[in-house]
Write a protein that holds these residues in place. Structure first.
Motif, PDB file in Angstrom:
ATOM      1  N   UNK A 189       0.838  -1.136  -0.176  1.00  0.00           N
ATOM      2  CA  UNK A 189       0.135   0.027   0.027  1.00  0.00           C
ATOM      3  C   UNK A 189       0.853   1.343  -0.050  1.00  0.00           C
ATOM      4  N   UNK A 190       0.286   2.176  -0.446  1.00  0.00           N
ATOM      5  CA  UNK A 190       0.884   3.639  -0.305  1.00  0.00           C
ATOM      6  C   UNK A 190       1.493   4.037   1.049  1.00  0.00           C
ATOM      7  N   UNK A 191       0.633   3.625   1.949  1.00  0.00           N
ATOM      8  CA  UNK A 191       1.151   3.832   3.587  1.00  0.00           C
ATOM      9  C   UNK A 191       2.387   3.292   3.692  1.00  0.00           C
ATOM     10  N   UNK A 192       2.644   1.965   3.221  1.00  0.00           N
ATOM     11  CA  UNK A 192       3.713   1.173   3.500  1.00  0.00           C
ATOM     12  C   UNK A 192       5.070   1.592   2.621  1.00  0.00           C
ATOM     13  N   UNK A 193       4.697   1.828   1.433  1.00  0.00           N
ATOM     14  CA  UNK A 193       5.929   2.278   0.392  1.00  0.00           C
ATOM     15  C   UNK A 193       6.402   3.720   0.857  1.00  0.00           C
ATOM     16  N   UNK A 194       5.601   4.480   1.594  1.00  0.00           N
ATOM     17  CA  UNK A 194       6.221   5.924   2.096  1.00  0.00           C
ATOM     18  C   UNK A 194       7.038   5.523   3.456  1.00  0.00           C
ATOM     19  N   UNK A 195       7.011   4.678   3.853  1.00  0.00           N
ATOM     20  CA  UNK A 195       7.946   4.471   5.307  1.00  0.00           C
ATOM     21  C   UNK A 195       9.426   4.572   4.817  1.00  0.00           C
ATOM     22  N   UNK A 196       9.987   5.238   5.595  1.00  0.00           N
ATOM     23  CA  UNK A 196      11.436   5.524   5.593  1.00  0.00           C
ATOM     24  C   UNK A 196      12.301   4.201   5.726  1.00  0.00           C
ATOM     25  N   UNK A 197      11.486   3.246   6.245  1.00  0.00           N
ATOM     26  CA  UNK A 197      12.391   1.855   6.486  1.00  0.00           C
ATOM     27  C   UNK A 197      12.239   0.867   5.360  1.00  0.00           C
ATOM     28  N   UNK A 198      11.377   1.505   4.125  1.00  0.00           N
ATOM     29  CA  UNK A 198      11.187   0.719   3.068  1.00  0.00           C
ATOM     30  C   UNK A 198      11.781   1.212   1.855  1.00  0.00           C
ATOM     31  N   UNK A 199      12.527   0.291   0.847  1.00  0.00           N
ATOM     32  CA  UNK A 199      13.042   0.601  -0.351  1.00  0.00           C
ATOM     33  C   UNK A 199      12.451  -0.105  -1.551  1.00  0.00           C
ATOM     34  N   UNK A 200      11.493  -0.958  -1.356  1.00  0.00           N
ATOM     35  CA  UNK A 200      10.863  -1.824  -2.420  1.00  0.00           C
ATOM     36  C   UNK A 200       9.065  -1.671  -2.421  1.00  0.00           C
ATOM     37  N   UNK A 201       8.580  -1.783  -3.573  1.00  0.00           N
ATOM     38  CA  UNK A 201       7.347  -1.497  -3.636  1.00  0.00           C
ATOM     39  C   UNK A 201       6.389  -2.610  -3.416  1.00  0.00           C
ATOM     40  N   UNK A 202       7.187  -4.121  -3.194  1.00  0.00           N
ATOM     41  CA  UNK A 202       6.675  -5.229  -3.083  1.00  0.00           C
ATOM     42  C   UNK A 202       7.338  -6.043  -2.002  1.00  0.00           C
ATOM     43  N   UNK A 203       6.726  -7.406  -1.696  1.00  0.00           N
ATOM     44  CA  UNK A 203       7.337  -8.564  -0.893  1.00  0.00           C
ATOM     45  C   UNK A 203       7.037  -9.591  -1.734  1.00  0.00           C
TER      46      UNK A 203
END
Length: 258
Positions: free
Chosen positions: A233-247
């Motif tokens: 989701x956009x909420x997860x993708x916008x996290x500074x912890x994340x650098x991918x748009x998928x798992x």
């Protein structure tokens, strides 16, 4: 040291069980009453966190079902309704999403708090007809890790070709604010310690694609392969912890049905 190694192996084993069973064997396992299936394989998974290495896990498989309840890995449920078209269950399953700071090569992420896997429980409904399978689930975190809620709606279409059974699927999942903020949020304390921006995640909607395949070697032995890609989701993708748009996760192995 032995306790630490044992705990690490257990977490990976449980995570693999859920990825390969809860999201796939619900659709692809034989529905014969009283059958027990045991097996083993290997899986590879990719979490969306920054600089997280691809993980390989052993994949134990256990499946049992009768008219009253089922057990698949550490996913289990009781049937409130079960016939050729409808299945209504009270169920519980292990949710493998987690974050361990030391598993990242990113120095900022090394300073964050750990996010742990949890057990989810709730209601599930499945409708089966000639045109496919619709599955809906609503579950909440019963261990209090995130106190989050997940709602899931998916469609599967089993295809039989001789000894092959192939089941493509597509789904949409809603995660509550508590769920997303626990796994993807960055608190003020963590921000100060790591240098990452503070981030509070709201509820969000993700989508996923899956493909499950089984090949019957004999009446008892079956080869399987499963894969699932989830788009954050956009909420997860916008996290500074994340650098991918998928798992993503893929597993393959063999089972024996008694």
């Amino acid at each position: 040291m032995m306790k630490k190694m044992s705990r690490k192996f257990s977490t990976k084993t449980l995570a693999l069980s859920v990825f390969t069973l809860a999201s796939t064997l619900l659709i692809s396992t034989a529905h014969a009453n009283g059958n027990v299936s045991l097996g083993a394989g290997i899986a590879v998974g990719k979490l969306p966190y920054k600089s997280y290495d691809t993980k390989f896990w052993p994949a134990p498989v256990i499946s049992y079902e009768n008219d009253y309840f089922y057990v698949r890995g550490i996913s289990a449920g009781v049937f409130l309704l079960k016939n050729d078209h409808h299945r209504l269950t009270v169920n519980a399953y292990y949710s493998p999403l987690h974050f361990k700071p030391s598993d990242s090569d990113d120095k900022a992420l090394n300073q964050l708090n750990r996010r742990r896997s949890t057990m989810m429980a709730g209601l599930g409904y499945q409708y089966t007809d000639t045109w496919g399978i619709i599955r809906a689930e609503l579950a909440g975190d019963v261990l209090g890790k995130s106190d989050g809620i997940i709602a899931d709606l998916a469609y599967f279409y089993p295809i039989h070709i001789d000894k092959f059974r192939i089941t493509p699927g597509i789904g949409v999942q809603w995660q509550s604010r508590q769920f997303n903020d626990y796994y993807f949020g960055v608190s003020s304390t963590e921000s100060t310690r790591s240098g990452l921006s503070k981030y509070s995640a709201d509820s969000g909607v993700s989508t996923y694609l899956s493909l499950n395949a089984n090949y019957s070697l004999t009446s008892s032995w079956t080869l399987y392969a499963t894969g699932r890609v989830s788009f954050l989701s956009s909420e997860a993708k916008d996290s500074p912890m994340v650098d991918k748009s998928y798992d993503a996760v893929f597993s393959t192995g063999i089972t024996y049905t008694f």
